[in-house]
Design a protein around this motif. Structure first.
Motif, PDB file in Angstrom:
ATOM      1  N   ALA A 172      16.113  22.666  28.881  1.00  0.00           N
ATOM      2  CA  ALA A 172      15.376  21.590  28.213  1.00  0.00           C
ATOM      3  C   ALA A 172      16.301  20.417  27.891  1.00  0.00           C
ATOM      4  CB  ALA A 172      14.723  22.119  26.933  1.00  0.00           C
ATOM      5  N   TYR A 173      17.521  20.713  27.423  1.00  0.00           N
ATOM      6  CA  TYR A 173      18.475  19.634  27.160  1.00  0.00           C
ATOM      7  C   TYR A 173      18.795  18.871  28.451  1.00  0.00           C
ATOM      8  CZ  TYR A 173      19.655  20.691  22.288  1.00  0.00           C
ATOM      9  OH  TYR A 173      19.627  20.841  20.933  1.00  0.00           O
ATOM     10  N   SER A 174      18.889  19.594  29.554  1.00  0.00           N
ATOM     11  CA  SER A 174      19.160  18.950  30.840  1.00  0.00           C
ATOM     12  C   SER A 174      18.022  17.999  31.216  1.00  0.00           C
ATOM     13  CB  SER A 174      19.353  20.019  31.919  1.00  0.00           C
ATOM     14  OG  SER A 174      19.496  19.437  33.193  1.00  0.00           O
ATOM     15  N   SER A 175      16.771  18.453  31.029  1.00  0.00           N
ATOM     16  CA  SER A 175      15.619  17.592  31.333  1.00  0.00           C
ATOM     17  C   SER A 175      15.611  16.361  30.438  1.00  0.00           C
ATOM     18  CB  SER A 175      14.318  18.385  31.158  1.00  0.00           C
ATOM     19  OG  SER A 175      14.281  19.492  32.028  1.00  0.00           O
ATOM     20  N   LEU A 176      15.935  16.548  29.135  1.00  0.00           N
ATOM     21  CA  LEU A 176      15.980  15.420  28.207  1.00  0.00           C
ATOM     22  C   LEU A 176      17.037  14.409  28.637  1.00  0.00           C
ATOM     23  CD1 LEU A 176      15.315  13.988  25.545  1.00  0.00           C
ATOM     24  CD2 LEU A 176      16.878  15.543  24.382  1.00  0.00           C
ATOM     25  N   SER A 177      18.240  14.880  28.959  1.00  0.00           N
ATOM     26  CA  SER A 177      19.319  13.977  29.373  1.00  0.00           C
ATOM     27  C   SER A 177      18.937  13.223  30.645  1.00  0.00           C
ATOM     28  CB  SER A 177      20.611  14.765  29.593  1.00  0.00           C
ATOM     29  OG  SER A 177      21.004  15.440  28.416  1.00  0.00           O
ATOM     30  N   TYR A 178      18.290  13.922  31.603  1.00  0.00           N
ATOM     31  CA  TYR A 178      17.895  13.271  32.862  1.00  0.00           C
ATOM     32  C   TYR A 178      16.870  12.171  32.600  1.00  0.00           C
ATOM     33  CZ  TYR A 178      16.501  12.777  37.745  1.00  0.00           C
ATOM     34  OH  TYR A 178      16.238  12.277  38.994  1.00  0.00           O
ATOM     35  N   THR A 179      15.900  12.454  31.713  1.00  0.00           N
ATOM     36  CA  THR A 179      14.872  11.463  31.387  1.00  0.00           C
ATOM     37  C   THR A 179      15.486  10.219  30.760  1.00  0.00           C
ATOM     38  OG1 THR A 179      13.288  13.262  31.033  1.00  0.00           O
ATOM     39  CG2 THR A 179      12.692  11.097  30.173  1.00  0.00           C
ATOM     40  N   LEU A 180      16.548  10.407  29.945  1.00  0.00           N
ATOM     41  CA  LEU A 180      17.210   9.292  29.288  1.00  0.00           C
ATOM     42  C   LEU A 180      18.215   8.593  30.200  1.00  0.00           C
ATOM     43  CD1 LEU A 180      17.825  10.889  25.771  1.00  0.00           C
ATOM     44  CD2 LEU A 180      16.100   9.190  26.394  1.00  0.00           C
ATOM     45  N   GLY A 181      18.360   9.057  31.459  1.00  0.00           N
ATOM     46  CA  GLY A 181      19.278   8.428  32.386  1.00  0.00           C
ATOM     47  C   GLY A 181      20.719   8.883  32.247  1.00  0.00           C
TER      48      GLY A 181
END
Length: 745
Positions: A172-181
């Motif tokens: 989930a942290y990985s998905s969040l970081s990817y969404t934020l660029g």
């Protein structure tokens, strides 16, 4: 690692007085827990299965059917107050909503799962509910609350360790970081999740972590690694029967294939995505599949097929109110239609829809950013209140301890007073001898202080004469020494800065920049680094070295800081770099600078799908001018030619002299006709004679024009411009010719 048995006995000694039977029971329970801890530490940890409802797995292939069955099952579980069943059903509901791309449903189901787990005292399911809630919030752009939910899940998981769910949190942290660029952080979180899994057989989580790491690495330009991870994920996903996950892997595989120019692989993957979307009846995947097919068709130059597929993607995303995906595809569709020789009649409607989406989503993002800031401020205020209460409680404990200490001290003084009265007589007999020794010691101490003062004076004289800022900082980040250079740097006398922290002296911004180096020095590492600071309106480049200061036992007590002014060196380096990139005669770009800027422009145009034009210029019969009037006149003609050339062009256009009378002009994002118009203006601007002292020299120019939509490499584009130049010369000079624009070029 502390021994569990020794910890057990220390705890038993601290227990309040209890009966022997209760103490025996406590001893037995704690010993059993200790031996269990030893067994896990010495052997391999036993893998725990994540509790799942059968409907959760079925949701991967039939999300609509699962959502239809859930209401009756949820009502039954609520009436029976079966919180475990209720929490499992809610997690299954969140999974079905995820497959359907219904993020609000996923978030709400996660919240309900967490509440049911809390009511039933089920910490593992409580963590699963928090993770589902966080995923939904992140997909809805509610990043702060999503991050807080993940933080709550981590805190609960620290009490009840579970490798598979730890990996799920990293996912989930990985998905969040990817969404934020933040693609580097996304790749790092995914790798941490894979490390947390170790040998735990959790193929679904493992494949998702591989997918996320591949996505992030592809954005970082590491396409070969990303491609290998996707292929490994596809291999592991085969037996899982998770169509959505497989479709996501095919989607990333298609994106990498497009970046590599492999449109056939991209098209094959797009068709696979559509097949999986039909089996899932998932309209988001339908849109993504058509989008991949449309972009692949654009890459191949099939405008008709690209328009058909992209329109299908837009309709699919519009039908499910997926505005962000609809906006992304509309950008590609409208861009392609604008380049079409016969735009369709509904192009204005499509453009108006794109503008509406841009305005709506920008406004929504601004509102979300405001909400995100409010949430962060509220969270920070709560953290501050907690810290204030903790500090107040600690102060109360310290006061109570001090009061008890004063009472014990008073009792000890009363007892010692009696003993002191007896000892006074004995001490009196030794007084004279002690006074003599004391005078001798004072004399020696005074001499030592004088020698120390003289030594310190010599040391300060030496340090003040060194052209560098020298200081010593203790382990609390406070300055305890500074040489005289501090006055030149900070405008304050050194003695006024002693005792102040780095934060107080240098300010929050500079403190944040040097803090990692300070922490490294306090860990015992010698570090060197460079930086830039604005001192009272004047920029200063500096180089600093931090050297740990250790005591006799080798423990770090602080560090020495040596800071040198390297501003002149940096300015000299910058000037040398500038001189290496301009033509010394005309002041325009030289061959090296032009090559760098051409490659950068081609990469930018390819990335933004824009065009580029290159003009290759030669002064007609320049050799006759040189031979007839000499090189000084030739240089003057070249200088005047460059001045006229810059006067015709825009400030953003790049002018370069490659050597002799050969010039190049780079135009970014022009139409094919624009380059020809500019070439015609240049030819016209050169028709008036150039006046050199008493000489009036007629000068003309021949120009070759090459245009590309961003697909040609630099060498091929320059070759086309050069060929067009020779065509202009063959046509009689004093004109321009354009290289033919090939399809896909």
């Amino acid at each position: 690692m502390a021994c569990p048995l020794s910890t057990t006995f220390r705890v038993l000694r601290r227990l309040p007085p209890i009966g022997p039977r209760l103490r025996s029971v406590a001893l037995f329970a704690m010993l059993a827990s200790s031996w269990a801890g030893l067994a896990v530490a010495d052997g391999q940890p036993v893998h725990q299965e994540v509790p799942r409802h059968p409907l959760e797995l079925r949701a991967l292939v039939d999300p609509a059917g699962v959502l239809a069955e859930l209401p009756a099952l949820l009502k039954k579980a609520e009436l029976a107050r079966d919180y475990r069943e209720l929490a499992l059903l809610r997690v299954a509901q969140a999974n079905a909503c995820r497959v359907k791309a219904d993020w609000t449903c996923q978030r709400d189901a996660g919240v309900q799962a967490r509440l049911a787990a809390e009511a039933g005292g089920l910490p593992v399911l409580e963590v699963r509910g928090l993770i589902a809630e966080a995923r939904g919030r992140i997909s809805m752009q509610d990043f702060t609350r999503g991050e807080h939910s993940l933080g709550d899940a981590e805190r609960r998981l620290a009490i009840h360790p579970f490798p598979e769910m730890k990996a799920d949190i990293y996912l989930a942290y990985s998905s969040l970081s990817y969404t934020l660029g933040k693609h580097a952080a996304a790749a790092d979180h995914a790798q941490k999740g894979l490390d947390a899994l170790g040998t735990v057989p959790a193929p679904t989580i493992r494949v998702r972590l591989l997918r996320n790491r591949a996505n992030a690495l592809a954005q970082l330009g590491r396409r070969n690694e990303a491609k290998l991870l996707v292929e490994k994920g596809l291999e592991l996903a085969g037996p899982l029967n998770d169509p959505k996950l497989s479709a996501e892997l095919y989607l990333e595989h298609a994106r990498i294939a497009r970046l590599e120019g492999d449109t056939r692989t991209a098209t094959d993957n797009g068709r696979r995505i559509l097949e999986l979307a039909q089996s899932l009846r998932a309209s988001q995947l339908v849109g993504l599949g058509h989008e991949i097919l449309g972009l692949a068709a654009q890459d191949e130059g099939d405008a008709s097929l690209a328009e058909t597929e992209l329109r299908a993607a837009v309709e699919s995303f519009h039908a499910q109110a997926n505005e962000r995906d609809e906006r992304r595809v509309l950008r590609s569709l409208v861009a392609g239609l604008l380049d079409s020789p016969r735009p369709p009649a509904d192009l204005p409607l499509l453009t108006r829809r794109l503008v509406e989406l841009e305005t709506t989503l920008d406004t929504r993002d601004q509102m979300l950013a405001g909400d995100d800031l409010d949430a962060r401020l509220k969270y920070a205020q709560q953290e501050f209140d907690v810290q204030r209460l903790q500090a107040s409680a600690a102060l109360t404990r310290e006061r109570e301890a001090a009061s008890a200490g004063r009472q014990r001290f008073a009792q000890a003084i009363a007892g010692m007073s009696i003993g002191l009265l007896v000892l006074v007589g004995i001490f009196f007999l030794w007084q004279r001898r002690l006074n003599t020794r004391l005078r001798q010691a004072v004399t020696r101490l005074s001499q030592s202080e004088q020698e120390l003062s003289a030594s310190e004076g010599r040391l300060r004289t030496i340090t003040d004469s060194i052209p560098a800022l020298i200081s010593r900082i203790d382990k609390h980040e406070r300055y305890v020494f500074m040489n005289a250079r501090a006055f030149r740097v900070f405008g304050t006398k050194p003695e006024e800065l002693l005792g102040k922290t780095i934060l107080e002296v240098r300010g929050p911004e500079q403190h944040a920049l040097v803090k990692p180096h300070v922490e490294a020095a306090l860990r015992g590492e010698a570090v060197s680094f460079e930086g830039f600071i604005d001192l009272r309106g004047q920029g200063l480049h500096y180089q600093s070295s931090f050297v740990p200061d250790r005591d006799a036992n080798g423990d770090v007590q602080g560090f020495f800081a040596f800071t040198f002014d390297i501003t002149q060196l940096k300015l000299a380096e910058a000037e040398l770099d500038r001189l290496a990139r301009i033509d010394s005669l005309t002041g325009v770009s030289n061959r090296r600078d032009f090559g760098d800027r051409l490659h950068a422009a081609l990469a930018r145009c390819q990335r933004e799908e824009e065009g580029i034009a290159l003009l290759c210029l030669d002064i007609d019969k320049f050799k006759d001018i040189n031979d007839g009037h000499g090189h000084p006149v030739g240089d003057a003609v070249i200088l005047a030619f460059a001045a006229r050339l810059k006067a015709v062009l825009r400030e953003d256009d790049v002018v370069a002299r490659l050597g002799g009378d050969e010039f190049m002009v780079l135009l970014e994002n022009p139409g094919p006709e624009t380059a020809g118009i500019v070439a015609g203006k240049i030819v016209a601007a050169m028709r008036d004679p150039i006046q050199i002292d008493d000489l009036s020299l007629p000068v003309s120019v021949s120009i070759g024009v090459a245009y590309s939509a961003g697909a040609l490499p630099a060498e091929q584009l320059m070759s086309r411009a050069d060929a067009a130049l020779y065509a202009a010369k063959s046509a009689g000079r004093n004109n321009w010719r354009a290289a033919p624009v090939e399809a896909g070029a």
